[in-house]
Scaffold this motif. Structure first.
Motif, short mmCIF file in Angstrom:
data_model
loop_
_atom_site.label_atom_id
_atom_site.label_comp_id
_atom_site.label_asym_id
_atom_site.label_seq_id
_atom_site.Cartn_x
_atom_site.Cartn_y
_atom_site.Cartn_z
N LEU A 61 0.73 -1.20 0.19
CA LEU A 61 0.10 0.04 -0.10
C LEU A 61 0.73 1.29 0.02
O LEU A 61 0.42 2.37 -0.54
N VAL A 62 2.08 1.06 0.68
CA VAL A 62 2.69 2.45 0.77
C VAL A 62 4.15 2.47 -0.15
O VAL A 62 4.92 1.38 0.24
N HIS A 63 4.15 3.25 -1.10
CA HIS A 63 5.50 3.36 -2.08
C HIS A 63 6.33 4.30 -1.59
O HIS A 63 6.01 5.61 -2.06
N SER A 64 7.28 4.41 -1.00
CA SER A 64 8.36 5.31 -0.42
C SER A 64 9.12 5.69 -1.75
O SER A 64 9.59 4.90 -2.49
N LYS A 65 9.59 6.89 -1.83
CA LYS A 65 10.30 7.49 -2.83
C LYS A 65 11.67 7.82 -2.24
O LYS A 65 11.62 8.71 -1.13
N PRO A 66 12.80 7.62 -2.71
CA PRO A 66 14.00 8.08 -2.34
C PRO A 66 13.90 9.76 -2.35
O PRO A 66 13.50 10.49 -3.45
N LEU A 67 14.59 10.48 -1.61
CA LEU A 67 14.81 12.04 -1.55
C LEU A 67 15.67 12.25 -2.83
O LEU A 67 16.81 11.70 -2.92
N GLU A 68 15.32 13.43 -3.64
CA GLU A 68 16.35 13.89 -4.46
C GLU A 68 17.36 14.43 -4.09
O GLU A 68 18.45 14.38 -4.61
#
Length: 179
Positions: free
Chosen positions: A29-36
């Motif tokens: 359910l939760v898709h984390s994105k790496p920080l730019e």
């Protein structure tokens, strides 16, 4: 075993199953994105050198030739007391866990006949030069991976230079210092 114990085991098993399924569901359910870019920016003065990577391999020992001229064999003898647990230094002295080190500077690697040297050390071949001793004393396992010597090494440049100066003095005719 009573039914009460079965209920307890069933409750523990059910709690574990719920925790495991909740973990799987949260990943779906939760898709984390790496920080730019980093959220917290550390201000550095202009022209400052970047910090060294802590995961990087050490640069290795400093060149020993410049340090040998000022090195004291007496200081080296004091530093080498830690080596006396495994090595002897007298001419014709007995081998201990490690070989006798008299005449090692300029001598062949594996210089004591009948001593069981590590294959890793013997495979390096040649003679013990000042540079080879410097690298070996800095990190024995890095110099000859698989060596039997368990010593961690001498990281201080001055200590290594002093020990090498002391080992140089342990010979009938000491090797000339490197230029």
């Amino acid at each position: 075993m009573s039914m009460e114990w079965n209920k307890v085991f069933g409750a523990v098993l059910l709690a574990g199953l719920i925790a495991m399924l909740a973990g799987f569901a949260s990943k779906v359910l939760v898709h984390s994105k790496p920080l730019e870019k980093s959220v917290y920016v550390v201000a550095t003065p202009e022209g400052a050198a970047p910090a060294a990577d802590k995961g990087a391999a050490p640069a290795g020992p400093a060149p020993i030739a410049p340090l040998l001229a000022a090195a004291s064999p007496e200081t080296g003898q004091k530093v080498a007391k830690a080596c006396a647990a495994c090595h002897s230094f007298d001419k014709g002295g007995a081998n201990k866990v490690g070989p006798n080190l008299y005449g090692i500077v300029g001598g062949p690697k594996g210089h004591i006949q009948g001593f069981s040297y590590s294959d890793a050390l013997v495979k390096t071949g040649g003679s013990w030069t000042y540079d080879d001793l410097n690298k070996f004393l800095y990190d024995p396992k890095g110099y000859a991976p698989g060596t039997k010597m368990t010593f961690a090494g001498l990281k201080k440049d001055e200590d290594r230079a002093a020990v090498i100066a002391y080992l140089r003095s342990l010979a009938d005719s000491p090797q000339p210092l490197p230029q």
